[in-house]
Scaffold this motif. Sequence first.
Motif, PDB file in Angstrom:
ATOM      1  N   ARG A  31       0.841  -1.210   0.000  1.00 49.56           N
ATOM      2  CA  ARG A  31       0.000   0.000   0.000  1.00 49.56           C
ATOM      3  C   ARG A  31       0.876   1.261   0.000  1.00 49.56           C
ATOM      4  NH1 ARG A  31      -5.245  -0.734   0.210  1.00 49.56           N
ATOM      5  NH2 ARG A  31      -6.121  -2.598   1.126  1.00 49.56           N
ATOM      6  N   ALA A  49      -3.636  -6.267  -5.996  1.00 50.71           N
ATOM      7  CA  ALA A  49      -4.334  -7.542  -6.155  1.00 50.71           C
ATOM      8  C   ALA A  49      -3.352  -8.700  -5.996  1.00 50.71           C
ATOM      9  CB  ALA A  49      -5.001  -7.613  -7.524  1.00 50.71           C
ATOM     10  N   HIS A  52      -2.315  -9.470  -2.389  1.00 46.70           N
ATOM     11  CA  HIS A  52      -3.405 -10.149  -1.672  1.00 46.70           C
ATOM     12  C   HIS A  52      -3.488 -11.615  -2.114  1.00 46.70           C
ATOM     13  CE1 HIS A  52      -4.733  -6.097  -0.540  1.00 46.70           C
ATOM     14  NE2 HIS A  52      -5.378  -6.702   0.438  1.00 46.70           N
ATOM     15  N   ASP A  53      -3.383 -11.829  -3.407  1.00 49.12           N
ATOM     16  CA  ASP A  53      -3.444 -13.175  -3.966  1.00 49.12           C
ATOM     17  C   ASP A  53      -2.301 -14.031  -3.423  1.00 49.12           C
ATOM     18  OD1 ASP A  53      -4.370 -15.248  -5.551  1.00 49.12           O
ATOM     19  OD2 ASP A  53      -3.866 -14.290  -7.446  1.00 49.12           O
ATOM     20  N   LEU A  57      -5.335 -14.307   0.095  1.00 49.28           N
ATOM     21  CA  LEU A  57      -6.531 -13.501   0.328  1.00 49.28           C
ATOM     22  C   LEU A  57      -7.273 -13.293  -0.993  1.00 49.28           C
ATOM     23  CD1 LEU A  57      -4.855 -10.913   2.724  1.00 49.28           C
ATOM     24  CD2 LEU A  57      -6.264 -12.887   3.364  1.00 49.28           C
ATOM     25  N   GLU A  58      -7.679 -14.418  -1.595  1.00 46.69           N
ATOM     26  CA  GLU A  58      -8.276 -14.398  -2.921  1.00 46.69           C
ATOM     27  C   GLU A  58      -9.520 -13.515  -2.991  1.00 46.69           C
ATOM     28  OE1 GLU A  58      -7.436 -17.248  -1.335  1.00 46.69           O
ATOM     29  OE2 GLU A  58      -6.148 -18.419  -2.674  1.00 46.69           O
ATOM     30  N   GLY A  59     -10.341 -13.538  -1.955  1.00 47.89           N
ATOM     31  CA  GLY A  59     -11.569 -12.752  -1.947  1.00 47.89           C
ATOM     32  C   GLY A  59     -11.320 -11.260  -2.083  1.00 47.89           C
ATOM     33  N   LYS A  60     -10.198 -10.796  -1.575  1.00 48.71           N
ATOM     34  CA  LYS A  60      -9.841  -9.379  -1.719  1.00 48.71           C
ATOM     35  C   LYS A  60      -9.112  -9.118  -3.028  1.00 48.71           C
ATOM     36  CE  LYS A  60      -9.941  -8.389   3.123  1.00 48.71           C
ATOM     37  NZ  LYS A  60      -9.425  -7.685   4.247  1.00 48.71           N
ATOM     38  N   ALA A  61      -8.417 -10.133  -3.541  1.00 50.24           N
ATOM     39  CA  ALA A  61      -7.666  -9.975  -4.791  1.00 50.24           C
ATOM     40  C   ALA A  61      -8.585  -9.872  -6.007  1.00 50.24           C
ATOM     41  CB  ALA A  61      -6.694 -11.138  -4.972  1.00 50.24           C
ATOM     42  N   LEU A  64      -9.907  -6.451  -6.981  1.00 52.93           N
ATOM     43  CA  LEU A  64      -8.782  -5.594  -7.372  1.00 52.93           C
ATOM     44  C   LEU A  64      -8.291  -5.944  -8.773  1.00 52.93           C
ATOM     45  CD1 LEU A  64      -6.906  -5.505  -3.952  1.00 52.93           C
ATOM     46  CD2 LEU A  64      -7.993  -3.555  -5.098  1.00 52.93           C
TER      47      LEU A  64
END
Length: 165
Positions: A31, A49, A52-53, A57-61, A64
Amino acid sequence: MTDANWEQTIRRFYEQEFDDSDTHGSIARMRELVSGRPEGDAEALFELAGVHDALGLEGKAIPLYRRAIETGLKGTSALRATIQLASTLRNVGDFAEAVSILELMPHAGTDEGARQAFLALALHDEGRYGDSLRVALGALIPTLDGYKRALTDYAAQLPSTFASP
């Protein structure tokens, strides 16, 4: 920051700073890096993205990746974001969308083998075993010195199947 500097910064992050055991720290550092880019920058969204991936943290990736692509990501980054989005969708069980994305995307240049590999995995997960093997063989055959004609014929004879995984 020039594109070359940005690529160097991202490479250095993954080589020296990324720590998959420190989810919060790795995301905070990414960030910080993307904060130097314009708001809504497609490359910044793609890298956010990706971190996160990489941290599971796929759900957040997924959103993005979608925003990065929709924002106008270009070139190799656009191809990789599309492949990574499809791979991540596969990881969360959305096999059909992963297959659709990978089948519809253009030739992925130097990442074409990766596109085909992820497509083969998604087809397999979808229960399309013959199609999966055909894609995998299609990626392998051009790298062989011999047997190309025979393997191409055998691959073409594989049945298109759809069975419950």
